[in-house]
Design an enzyme around this catalytic site. Structure first.
Site, PDB file in Angstrom:
ATOM      1  CG  ASP A  16     -10.942  -3.929  -6.099  1.00 56.47           C
ATOM      2  OD1 ASP A  16     -11.270  -4.255  -4.996  1.00 56.47           O
ATOM      3  OD2 ASP A  16     -11.055  -4.753  -7.337  1.00 56.47           O
ATOM      4  NE  ARG A  96     -12.571   0.125 -19.075  1.00 57.57           N
ATOM      5  CZ  ARG A  96     -13.303   0.555 -18.225  1.00 57.57           C
ATOM      6  NH1 ARG A  96     -13.823   1.855 -18.200  1.00 57.57           N
ATOM      7  NH2 ARG A  96     -13.834  -0.138 -17.246  1.00 57.57           N
ATOM      8  CG  ASP A 125     -11.523  -2.849 -18.760  1.00 56.20           C
ATOM      9  OD1 ASP A 125     -12.211  -2.719 -20.010  1.00 56.20           O
ATOM     10  OD2 ASP A 125     -12.588  -2.628 -18.167  1.00 56.20           O
ATOM     11  CB  SER A 179     -18.482  -7.261 -11.298  1.00 55.30           C
ATOM     12  OG  SER A 179     -17.392  -6.521 -11.797  1.00 55.30           O
TER      13      SER A 179
END
Length: 405
Positions: A16, A96, A125, A179
């Site tokens: 990605d 994060r 996120d 994932s």
């Protein structure tokens, strides 16, 4: 979006974000700076450098943030005994704000006017990264490719790679259907058969923990030492915050501790089923509450418990840098001045038990709590007046004939 000159991209080196590098260069005709963080995900991060260089990136940042992550983010969160929706220990959420902070620092260092990330438009996120970035640099521009492009499948991403000569590392063996996202505190699993909340997670999915049924038949005991609410040593051996988490992950995971399967409410509005492994966090939560149980004043402990769900929600939703979280953190940290001492933990087949606690700051008074003769330390006759005063409003209401049955 107005003209973009230089972008700092949160870059993993995977499919990605490799596509995003080229896409940013093509779509925005801009210079791209890559930032790869080592926050304990258990994978080599240095190969990301060669991948970024192959894509023409000139400024490449690869940072070991494990100690900062543990010291300045995970440990402060655990001082609050933080759990989201009664179960989730926030392993993804708490990573994060650190990544957002470093993105902004690199933007300032390199003169970049924009940041970018690979989070999708369906998840939390994107919110966490961007709320953090705007709090730290209000004028920063943000590019979230998943909200703009039409490369919404793996096949389309692969076609883009072939068209633009982006090298793709084809891993041998069976590809995981899940994932996954890992850092020092936890590893998460989503997708695949987990999208059906009725479907049990397959045992071979788990990476960090053994099945409790297969854990050792002999229990493991350990002594955890606290100073001001933080773990500083295990079994007498001083450890840094990151080392504490690494050690507990290994030991607790070997005893089947730390698996979780939940359906959570995302900030963006949907429900999401996820599985998590948080061996160290599970032990840390149990041990911290134990040392607080003997060192904190009753009302302070209860107030912390009342504030915790709000604090957890702030972290989950991305408000780590918000003034209300900072205010709560100040109060939480002040409460920890007396949270010192030792907790003895027992690990056995997926369970964590507290079997002992001691502290020089303990408020536990055996002379008062004893069922034996306390020598006059506590006058039991005083309880009669205490009970009658607290029953006064109940008796008045009953005398007025208010029916409660």
């Amino acid at each position: 979006m107005s003209s973009v000159n230089k972008v700092v991209l949160a870059y993993s080196g995977g499919l990605d974000t490799s596509v995003i590098v080229k896409w940013l260069q093509e779509e925005y005709n801009c210079e791209v700076v890559t930032f790869t963080a080592d926050i304990g995900q258990g994978e080599e991060v240095e190969p990301a450098r060669a991948k970024a260089e192959a894509l023409g990136v000139k400024e490449i940042y690869i940072d070991d943030l494990r100690e900062e992550y543990a010291r300045d983010f995970v440990f402060p969160m655990f001082r609050a005994n933080t759990i989201y929706e009664g179960e989730y220990l926030l392993g993804t959420s708490i990573a994060r704000p650190l990544i957002a902070k470093r993105l902004i620092e690199i933007a300032n260092e390199t003169g970049a006017d924009t940041i970018s990330h690979g989070a999708t438009g369906k998840g939390n996120d994107q919110v966490r990264f961007e709320l953090g970035a705007y709090a730290l640099k209000p004028g920063i521009k943000v590019i979230a490719p998943w909200r703009e492009w039409d490369l919404n499948s793996r096949d389309k991403l692969m076609e883009y790679c072939e068209k633009h000569s982006i090298p793709v590392e084809m891993k041998r063996g069976k590809k995981s259907p899940f994932s996954m996202d890992a850092n020092l505190l936890h590893i998460s699993y989503e997708g695949g058969n987990l999208e059906d909340p009725w479907s049990e997670a397959e045992d071979d999915m788990w990476r960090w923990t053994v099945a409790p049924e297969q854990a050792p038949d002999e229990a493991c005991y350990m002594n955890i030492s606290y100073e001001k609410g933080d773990i500083v040593a295990i079994d007498g051996e001083a450890m840094s915050p990151a080392t504490v988490i690494e050690y507990l992950n290994k030991v607790a995971g070997a005893h089947g501790v730390g698996r979780l399967d939940i359906v959570e409410n995302r900030y963006v509005g949907m429900k999401s089923r996820g599985c998590y492994e948080t061996p160290a966090g599970t032990v840390m939560m149990k041990a911290h509450r134990a040392i607080e149980s003997i060192t904190l004043d009753r009302e302070v402990a209860h107030m912390k418990d009342e504030l915790m769900p709000r604090y957890a929600k702030l972290i989950y939703n991305g408000y780590w840098w918000a003034p209300e979280r900072l205010m709560l953190q100040t109060a939480i940290d002040q409460s920890q001045d007396v949270v010192n001492g030792d907790v003895r933990i027992k690990l056995y087949k997926g369970s964590v038990s507290v079997v002992g606690r001691k502290s020089d700051d303990s408020l536990f008074d055996a002379n008062i709590a004893t069922f034996d003769d306390d020598g006059g330390a506590y006058n039991q006759a005083d309880a009669e007046g205490f009970i009658k005063l607290n029953a006064l409003r109940l008796r008045i209401a009953a005398n007025k004939g208010r029916d409660i049955l």
